[in-house]
Design an enzyme around this catalytic site. Structure first.
Site, mmCIF file in Angstrom:
data_model
loop_
_atom_site.group_PDB
_atom_site.id
_atom_site.type_symbol
_atom_site.label_atom_id
_atom_site.label_comp_id
_atom_site.label_asym_id
_atom_site.label_seq_id
_atom_site.Cartn_x
_atom_site.Cartn_y
_atom_site.Cartn_z
ATOM 1 N N LYS A 107 0.833 -1.198 0.000
ATOM 2 C CA LYS A 107 0.000 0.000 0.000
ATOM 3 C C LYS A 107 0.876 1.260 0.000
ATOM 4 O O LYS A 107 0.669 2.174 -0.796
ATOM 5 C CB LYS A 107 -0.888 -0.042 1.237
ATOM 6 N N ARG A 117 -3.557 2.858 8.527
ATOM 7 C CA ARG A 117 -3.820 1.539 7.936
ATOM 8 C C ARG A 117 -2.575 0.674 7.954
ATOM 9 O O ARG A 117 -1.469 1.163 7.812
ATOM 10 C CB ARG A 117 -4.237 1.660 6.464
ATOM 11 N N GLY A 154 -5.861 -10.847 7.307
ATOM 12 C CA GLY A 154 -5.869 -11.254 8.710
ATOM 13 C C GLY A 154 -5.486 -10.140 9.668
ATOM 14 O O GLY A 154 -5.639 -10.263 10.875
ATOM 15 N N MET A 214 -5.116 -6.012 11.254
ATOM 16 C CA MET A 214 -5.905 -4.822 11.475
ATOM 17 C C MET A 214 -5.883 -4.015 10.189
ATOM 18 O O MET A 214 -4.853 -3.881 9.556
ATOM 19 C CB MET A 214 -5.288 -3.982 12.588
ATOM 20 N N ARG A 220 -3.575 -1.226 -6.328
ATOM 21 C CA ARG A 220 -2.740 -2.432 -6.211
ATOM 22 C C ARG A 220 -3.158 -3.389 -7.323
ATOM 23 O O ARG A 220 -4.265 -3.270 -7.863
ATOM 24 C CB ARG A 220 -2.901 -3.098 -4.855
ATOM 25 N N HIS A 278 -15.600 -8.647 1.670
ATOM 26 C CA HIS A 278 -14.580 -9.566 2.194
ATOM 27 C C HIS A 278 -14.776 -10.965 1.633
ATOM 28 O O HIS A 278 -13.838 -11.600 1.136
ATOM 29 C CB HIS A 278 -14.657 -9.581 3.729
ATOM 30 N N ARG A 333 1.083 -47.868 -14.028
ATOM 31 C CA ARG A 333 1.293 -48.832 -12.931
ATOM 32 C C ARG A 333 0.435 -50.062 -13.210
ATOM 33 O O ARG A 333 -0.790 -49.992 -13.129
ATOM 34 C CB ARG A 333 0.887 -48.218 -11.597
ATOM 35 N N ARG A 344 5.275 -49.928 -16.433
ATOM 36 C CA ARG A 344 6.137 -50.437 -15.378
ATOM 37 C C ARG A 344 5.700 -51.854 -14.987
ATOM 38 O O ARG A 344 4.507 -52.114 -14.834
ATOM 39 C CB ARG A 344 6.061 -49.534 -14.151
ATOM 40 N N GLU A 358 14.769 -45.173 -8.028
ATOM 41 C CA GLU A 358 13.955 -44.849 -6.850
ATOM 42 C C GLU A 358 14.532 -45.413 -5.560
ATOM 43 O O GLU A 358 13.913 -45.307 -4.505
ATOM 44 C CB GLU A 358 12.502 -45.307 -7.042
ATOM 45 N N SER A 391 13.559 -43.271 -15.070
ATOM 46 C CA SER A 391 12.459 -42.433 -14.591
ATOM 47 C C SER A 391 12.609 -42.346 -13.082
ATOM 48 O O SER A 391 12.618 -43.373 -12.397
ATOM 49 C CB SER A 391 11.119 -43.048 -14.978
ATOM 50 N N GLY A 394 11.704 -42.177 -9.528
ATOM 51 C CA GLY A 394 10.550 -42.443 -8.664
ATOM 52 C C GLY A 394 10.780 -41.714 -7.358
ATOM 53 O O GLY A 394 11.271 -42.264 -6.384
ATOM 54 N N THR A 395 10.418 -40.440 -7.372
ATOM 55 C CA THR A 395 10.770 -39.604 -6.212
ATOM 56 C C THR A 395 9.924 -39.926 -4.980
ATOM 57 O O THR A 395 10.249 -39.481 -3.890
ATOM 58 C CB THR A 395 10.652 -38.115 -6.579
ATOM 59 N N ASN A 396 8.842 -40.693 -5.169
ATOM 60 C CA ASN A 396 8.063 -41.088 -3.977
ATOM 61 C C ASN A 396 8.897 -42.031 -3.118
ATOM 62 O O ASN A 396 9.108 -41.800 -1.929
ATOM 63 C CB ASN A 396 6.767 -41.805 -4.367
ATOM 64 N N ASP A 397 9.370 -43.104 -3.750
ATOM 65 C CA ASP A 397 10.187 -44.046 -2.998
ATOM 66 C C ASP A 397 11.522 -43.424 -2.618
ATOM 67 O O ASP A 397 12.014 -43.616 -1.512
ATOM 68 C CB ASP A 397 10.413 -45.326 -3.823
ATOM 69 N N CYS A 413 8.548 -39.570 -12.436
ATOM 70 C CA CYS A 413 7.148 -39.993 -12.391
ATOM 71 C C CYS A 413 6.611 -40.053 -10.965
ATOM 72 O O CYS A 413 5.502 -40.477 -10.729
ATOM 73 C CB CYS A 413 6.955 -41.326 -13.103
ATOM 74 N N TYR A 431 11.610 -34.905 -19.236
ATOM 75 C CA TYR A 431 10.161 -34.755 -19.029
ATOM 76 C C TYR A 431 9.774 -34.955 -17.573
ATOM 77 O O TYR A 431 10.540 -35.503 -16.779
ATOM 78 C CB TYR A 431 9.377 -35.732 -19.910
HETATM 79 C C1 PEP Z 1 7.809 -43.576 -7.029
HETATM 80 O O1 PEP Z 1 8.317 -44.301 -6.183
HETATM 81 O O2 PEP Z 1 8.047 -42.363 -7.116
HETATM 82 C C2 PEP Z 1 6.844 -44.121 -7.990
HETATM 83 C C3 PEP Z 1 6.396 -43.389 -8.972
HETATM 84 O O3 PEP Z 1 6.403 -45.381 -7.745
HETATM 85 P P1 PEP Z 1 5.238 -45.725 -6.726
HETATM 86 O O4 PEP Z 1 4.685 -44.437 -6.216
HETATM 87 O O5 PEP Z 1 4.273 -46.536 -7.485
HETATM 88 O O6 PEP Z 1 6.004 -46.499 -5.713
HETATM 89 MG MG MG Z 2 8.097 -46.477 -6.454
#
Ligand code: PEP
Ligand code: MG
Length: 933
Positions: A27, A97, A106, A108, A363, A485, A591, A647, A774, A793, A795-798, A860, A880
């Site tokens: 402001k 203000r 959030g 005053m 703004r 609001h 999968r 896979r 992974e 690929s 597998g960032t989850n594992d 993935c 990718y």
């Molecule tokens: C992973 O591990 O990132 C993955 C894509 O495999 P999943 O989630 O099926 O274990």
């Molecule tokens: Mg996995």
């Protein structure tokens, strides 16, 4: 030299400008900028965000130099405005203000008319009359009492309501000067009873009280909650803006209003706003009086929607364009100037005092996703911004709103013909919501926790309601316009909202609302359409929004700009089709285990698991192969011409066996086994979280026939389709590889089966064999694996769970505490942990490319659909990302933004390097000169 904490702004020039948001808050920076542009802004000064930080650091006290700086700036204001703070002849009154770097509902917000007491009141009376003076005074006491002294607003509402009853009047405007004088007396008495101290009469004490309150509000619960929700750091602090008052309530040649330079809901290029004659700022947004439209066309449209006749509209709800045509012209000029200057849609606040226009705020306006896209695309076409800027203007997460459901047209029509439409309010924030009615934010939050979908119904909303608004499917209010609001906050959240639905009679006490004789109780289901403002009884089925027009165009620009390809994680033809429609460029992860659960396939899977020997397993697999082949055929067909990564089976086998006693009994009966035998097998196969054992490629190594069956299904489907002229590009992916040998064993099976099928079918198909990276060992030995694997690929989850040592489910139990204690900034399962998991990705990328320069690299895991992680993958140089179908458009835009940001950073780096070289050369010459001397 003492540090500068106070910055002046006004017609004589400003100390700051728009680039100083970090110091002056949004402001304050924009007030300075407007003054610099020659736009009429009442003079004032900004206390910097640094002062807020210093205030908290020094145990809520101010550095010594602040008092002097404040007095100096106040004197300058007095000079510019020709008035004196605390004077009884020509008093300067102030507004105070808050103003953080980003707008924060959030905190005053505002105290108006500061500086009034019974002495200064005389001066105000001389200028604007007795009624105006006492009305200003009672407003000041009410606001200051509420926001600075912390007295509940109801205390004041009760007094004014009682007085109105005594005087037998309905509206505030009917109270006379004497009535208001009496009201001031009653307010002061009521304050005394609250034991919060005397109401201050010394203007300087009032000013410091308000400043302390603004800085104090930075740490109130609501502000903390808001910061937490939007990840705003606490050390940013807020600024305080102290500005000369101008009055929109000094008579019928005065007014106050808010406006958007384009429609914030649809993005349409029309000037859009509301105002009230003879009113002060808060009256417009508070919803006590029905605001009038600024433009004539807007006013006519409003009248039509609200069944107001042309005569009535003209008499009571005239547009600013008609009522004050000259001021309107000036406002139009100013809004054009501001939009051209900021090159973005502006949200404006203004006041008209005796026919003179003053701008109080500008703004970049909050907008819906639909509006954001349209405005960005339009502005490129108007030559205001370039495509890169347009792409950066739309937050990828916002796009989600556009994919959000709309009521199915015919279903809505049906509801209308069945008389279920009960009211129409303002279309404040688009989308469709059905849910049961709740009347408080608290109830909405409780319902969300209990897994219920609710629509929050309020007379109007206030900053305390933010949590409940977030927990609701949609918000319906009886009062307040498009800039109320509820409307502003809902749009920011991407929540469906209908505001200003005046026909609703809401009773919080009875938890009901009544409309046209119908009573809707808490727990009844209603539906609201935020795009039209319609309200219905009952639930209406909805569908995903269409993907076309401006949005389609913006996405094309994103595609031109991005380097990363975007694939999808899908394992049915239906999901693959959705993703392809959203622009997916192939499948990054199919999968196959999900296919094992469908219909009665699970029986054959269980048969295979329970078989004692290879022959038994092969028999069961025989039953599965047809299904698998059909699945792959369907998916390959949808993804014609695009790569599909399939896979091999990944999860531990216990996941296919029943856990419940009842289901185990059923299974035993079906298979002619005893319950004990089933239980034994379940126990034998069970893996605990994080699942690190007999799964992934290990299944295919211990049971090669599973891999054989899956490979056969893939290649048979691929060959058959190729014969039909459908182009397929299968990529067979081996999961959970940690050692090259594991991969080699699986690859050997895949290649052997491929050759066999090609021979049988008398056709060959191009394919690739690659692996998931992974497990950490796989990442660290990626160079060895790349000798054999054609693609990786990630597998960032594992990888995340193995790298950090806990699973996604476990994380839920402590992530909040971790964030509060500052151990983690983000949930590592949502946004990639760059220091740990990210390093593994970087190492594997480098090692993989070193051995196989053209290795295809993708991701993935869930991170493939997260904008911040996508930026990291872009920088790392992956080919990718792959994500769930509904995140494909988000990923496309995020990938484009990553490319743009990266280029910007590169350009800045080049400039810095150039500058460094210039300095270096200069220094060298200097040294030479010195040496000569
Ligand atoms: C992973 O591990 O990132 C993955 C894509 O495999 P999943 O989630 O099926 O274990
Ligand atoms: Mg996995």
């Amino acid at each position: 030299m003492s540090k500068k904490y106070v910055y002046f702004f006004g017609p004589e020039g400003s100390d700051g400008n728009a680039s100083m948001k970090n110091t002056l808050g949004g402001k304050g920076a924009n007030l300075a900028e407007m003054s610099n542009l020659g736009i009429p802004v009442p003079a004032g000064f900004t206390l910097s965000t640094d002062l807020c930080t210093a205030y908290y650091k020094n145990n809520k006290t101010y550095p010594a130099e602040v008092q002097g700086q404040l007095m100096e700036n106040l004197a300058k204001m007095e000079e510019v405005m020709g008035k004196k703070f605390g004077s009884s002849e020509s008093p300067l009154l102030l507004s105070v203000r808050s103003g953080a770097r980003v707008s924060m509902p959030g905190m005053m917000d505002t105290v108006l008319n500061l500086g009034l007491n019974e002495e200064t009141l005389k001066g105000l009376e001389a200028n604007g009359g007795k009624r105006f003076a006492w009305d200003s005074y009672r407003r000041f006491i009410q606001m200051y009492g509420n926001v600075v002294m912390g007295i509940d607003g109801h205390v004041f509402e009760h007094e004014i309501d009682t007085l109105k009853k005594e005087k037998n009047v309905k509206g505030d405007l009917e109270l006379t000067a004497e009535d208001l004088e009496e009201l001031v007396k009653r307010y002061k008495e009521a304050i005394k009873k609250q034991n919060k101290g005397e109401f201050p009469t010394d203007p300087m004490a009032q000013l410091w009280g308000a400043i302390n309150a603004v800085f104090g509000s930075w740490m109130n619960d609501r502000a903390i909650k808001y910061r937490d929700m939007y990840h705003i750091p606490a050390d940013w602090g807020t600024a305080v803006n102290v500005q000369s008052m101008v009055f929109g309530n000094m008579g019928n040649d005065c007014a106050t209003g808010v406006a958007f330079t384009r429609n914030p809901s649809t993005g349409e290029k029309v000037f859009y706003g509301e105002y009230l004659v003879n009113a002060q700022g808060e009256d417009v947004v508070a919803g006590i009086r029905t605001p009038q439209q600024i433009t004539l066309s807007g006013s006519r449209k409003w009248a039509e929607e609200n069944n107001v006749s042309e005569e009535e509209r003209k008499a009571n709800f005239g547009s600013l364009e008609e009522v004050m045509p000259e001021v309107y012209e000036t406002l139009v000029e100013i809004y054009h100037k501001l939009e051209e200057h900021y090159k973005d849609m502006q949200d404006l606040e203004f006041t008209i005092q005796n026919n003179k226009l003053y701008m109080l705020q500008t703004r970049n306006g909050k907008r819906t996703a639909k509006a954001a896209v349209r405005i960005a695309v339009d502005m490129v076409k108007e030559g205001l911004i370039d495509k890169d800027t347009a792409l950066l203007r739309v937050a990828p997460e916002m796009i989600d709103q556009l994919l959000h459901p709309q009521f199915i047209k015919d279903e809505k029509k049906k509801a209308v013909t069945e008389g279920k439409m009960i009211a129409r309010g303002l279309p404040a924030s688009p989308g469709a919501a059905s849910g049961t009615v709740v009347f408080s934010a608290e109830d909405a939050e409780k319902a969300k926790e209990a897994g219920r979908k609710v629509v929050l119904v309020r007379i109007e909303t206030s900053p305390e309601d933010i949590g409940g608004m977030d927990a609701s499917e949609g918000i319906l209010t009886a009062r307040g316009g498009m800039t109320s609001h509820a409307a502003v906050v809902a749009r920011g959240m991407g929540k469906c909202c209908v505001s200003g639905c005046g026909v609703l009679n809401i009773s919080y006490a009875e938890k009901t609302f009544e409309v046209d004789g119908k009573v809707i109780k808490e727990g009844d289901t209603i539906s609201i359409d935020g795009g039209t403002g319609e309200v219905f009884i009952g639930s209406i089925p909805s569908e995903a929004a269409k993907f076309e027009g401006d949005f389609g165009e913006l996405m094309t620009w994103a595609d031109e700009r991005r380097v990363l390809k975007v694939r999808t994680n899908a394992d049915t033809p239906r999901d693959s089709q959705v993703a392809r429609d959203f622009g997916a460029e192939g499948i990054g992860l199919c999968r196959t285990e999900h296919m094992f659960f469908e219909g009665d396939r699970i029986k054959a899977v269980r048969e295979m698991i329970l078989a004692d020997d290879e022959a038994g397993r092969r028999k069961a697999l025989e039953k599965l192969i047809k299904h698998q082949r059909d699945d792959f055929t369907g998916i390959f067909r949808v993804m014609e011409g695009l790569p599909v990564t399939v896979r091999l089976l990944d999860p531990p086998l216990h996941e296919f066996l029943p856990n419940e006693e009842e289901s185990q009994k059923e299974m035993a009966e079906e298979m002619g086994l005893t319950v004990e035998q089933v239980k034994e097998k379940v126990e034998e196969l069970h893996e605990v979280n994080p699942m690190l054992g007999h799964r992934g490629c290990r299944l295919g190594i211990t049971y090669p026939e599973i891999t054989e069956m899956q490979a056969r299904a893939i290649f048979e489907a691929a060959c058959d389709l190729t014969k039909d002229g459908v182009k397929v590009f299968p990529e067979v992916m081996v999961p959970l590889v940690g050692k090259k040998e594991e991969f080699v064993m699986q690859k050997e099976i895949i290649n052997r089966i491929a050759e066999k099928v090609f021979e049988e079918k008398e056709i060959t198909v191009d394919y690739m064999v690659g692996t998931m990276i992974e497990v950490p060992r796989g990442a660290l030995t990626a160079d060895e694996i790349a000798e054999e694997a054609e693609f990786f690929s990630f597998g960032t989850n594992d990888l995340t769970q193995m790298c950090l040592g806990y699973s996604r489910d476990d994380a839920g139990k402590f992530i909040k505490v971790y964030r509060e204690k500052g151990i983690l900034a983000n949930d590592p399962f949502a946004s990639i942990d760059q220091d740990g998991v990210g390093q593994l990705v970087e190492i594997a990328t480098k090692k993989g490319r070193k051995v196989r320069s053209n290795i295809k690299l993708g991701v993935c895991g869930e991170h493939g659909g997260d904008p911040a992680s996508i930026e990291f993958f872009h920088k790392t140089g992956l080919n990718y990302v792959s994500c769930s179908p509904y995140r494909v458009p988000i990923a496309r835009l995020a990938a484009a933004q990553s490319a743009i940001n990266n280029d910007l950073i590169r350009d800045v780096k080049v400039k810095i390097e150039d500058a460094y070289n210039v300095i270096e050369t200069g220094l060298k010459s200097l040294v030479k000169l010195i040496k000569k001397d």
